[in-house]
Design an enzyme around this catalytic site. Structure first.
Site, mmCIF file in Angstrom:
data_model
loop_
_atom_site.group_PDB
_atom_site.id
_atom_site.type_symbol
_atom_site.label_atom_id
_atom_site.label_comp_id
_atom_site.label_asym_id
_atom_site.label_seq_id
_atom_site.Cartn_x
_atom_site.Cartn_y
_atom_site.Cartn_z
ATOM 1 N N ARG A 263 1.198 -1.335 -0.322
ATOM 2 C CA ARG A 263 -0.011 -0.384 -0.294
ATOM 3 C C ARG A 263 1.468 1.489 -0.447
ATOM 4 O O ARG A 263 0.510 2.016 -0.887
ATOM 5 C CB ARG A 263 -1.162 0.041 1.109
ATOM 6 C CG ARG A 263 -1.871 1.224 1.332
ATOM 7 C CD ARG A 263 -2.441 0.920 2.475
ATOM 8 N NE ARG A 263 -3.548 2.160 2.883
ATOM 9 C CZ ARG A 263 -4.626 3.233 2.737
ATOM 10 N NH1 ARG A 263 -5.127 2.295 1.585
ATOM 11 N NH2 ARG A 263 -4.696 4.327 3.587
ATOM 12 N N TYR A 295 3.299 10.028 1.946
ATOM 13 C CA TYR A 295 3.829 8.982 1.393
ATOM 14 C C TYR A 295 4.977 10.039 0.471
ATOM 15 O O TYR A 295 5.731 9.419 -0.980
ATOM 16 C CB TYR A 295 3.032 8.342 0.885
ATOM 17 C CG TYR A 295 2.074 7.467 1.237
ATOM 18 C CD1 TYR A 295 2.703 6.534 1.572
ATOM 19 C CD2 TYR A 295 0.838 7.607 1.622
ATOM 20 C CE1 TYR A 295 1.951 5.075 1.969
ATOM 21 C CE2 TYR A 295 0.228 7.040 2.713
ATOM 22 C CZ TYR A 295 0.706 5.515 2.631
ATOM 23 O OH TYR A 295 -0.101 4.664 3.076
#
Length: 309
Positions: A263, A295
């Site tokens: 993920r 991220y």
């Protein structure tokens, strides 16, 4: 609330951009305090550009951004008089990076000079392992059956959390519509995840092999029950150990790897390919856009390389 900025900008373009970006963040739903902070951070960046003779957005390069990063790492806080903490430095640089992405999206610049830069969030575990796109390809190449490939499709291709993978039911795979439905994500939120034809066809082939399975679960353990989170993580490690890159992992590194690593990887890859942060937020099912920003990191070495060129 941050102290008023001591940075004054004279360029009318920069003045206008600062105010317009603050309004844009307000429309996105950021808290007033966050919008004000980022407005001041952007003013500081523009002030720095004026100091070095950069007065047009399209003249900004990665080198200027790297130099600005070095500057903020060494500047003192107005409030404490001490060097800025790592969290504030991160917030400033992420503000600059997000603004440039916004400017590119609106056609204000043709190239985003910060698109390949990622800044490490200081509170995050730095050693978190994110697979490269080449490593993801290798994972697919060493799968031994349709179940292993299906798990990669769901965890990486769809970006599902490990508990979401475990709880997925056959009825949640709407493959004629190229959709995967997450019925109860984090905070019981339901979301739809689009899939491409390749994933859809291979998931359909996997389901056809399970027609005799009475369980409604998509993934089953050796006893025919629903595959649990620890089993999914264990299976992923088995796949990794077959790869060339996986053979170089220490046991400590392997212990940190799980379905969630896939993920993390797809989120990173989508941002690297230019998907807007807001779309990645929807894809991952994050309630707050700040959760998605984690991220978007970069290593200090990459910036050091820019500075040394």
């Amino acid at each position: 609330m941050p102290l008023p900025s001591r940075h004054i900008i004279y360029n009318e373009i920069y003045q206008k951009e600062s105010k317009e970006y603050k309004n844009y963040l307000l429309l996105l739903g950021y808290a007033d305090e966050t919008c004000q902070s980022r407005y001041l951070y952007l003013k500081e960046f523009f002030s720095h550009l004026e100091d070095i003779g950069i007065y047009q957005l399209h003249h900004i390069t990665a080198v200027e951004i790297a130099n600005f990063y070095e500057y903020v790492q060494n500047r003192k806080s107005q409030r404490t008089g001490s060097i800025l903490n790592r969290k504030t430095v991160y917030d400033i640089m992420r503000c600059v990076q997000m603004y440039l992405g916004y400017a590119l999206h609106l056609g204000k610049i043709k190239i985003n000079p910060a698109s390949h830069l990622k800044f490490n969030y200081p509170d995050e575990e730095v050693n978190r392992i994110i697979f490269s796109q080449e490593q993801i390809k290798e994972l697919y190449q060493v799968t031994e059956d349709l179940q292993e490939k299906a798990i990669l499709h769901i965890a990486y291709g769809c970006g599902l959390r490990v508990n979401e993978v475990s709880q997925l039911n056959k009825e949640d795979l709407r493959l004629t519509e190229n959709l995967v439905i997450v019925q109860k994500g984090k905070n019981s939120k339901r979301r739809l995840v689009p899939v491409n034809d390749t994933i859809s066809n291979e998931l359909r082939a996997f389901l056809e092999l399970q027609e005799e399975q009475k369980s409604k679960a998509v993934f089953h353990n050796s006893k025919g029950g629903r595959m649990q989170e620890w089993t999914l993580n264990k299976l992923l490690k088995k796949i990794i150990k077959r790869t060339d890159f996986g053979k170089g992992f220490t046991q400590e590194e392997l212990n940190k790897i799980g379905i969630h690593s896939l993920r993390h990887s797809i989120a990173t890859h989508l941002l690297e390919k230019g998907m807007p942060l807001e779309q990645v937020q929807l894809f991952l099912g994050h309630s707050h856009i700040e959760s998605t920003e984690i991220y978007t990191h970069i290593t200090q070495n990459q910036l050091n390389e820019l500075l040394s060129e």
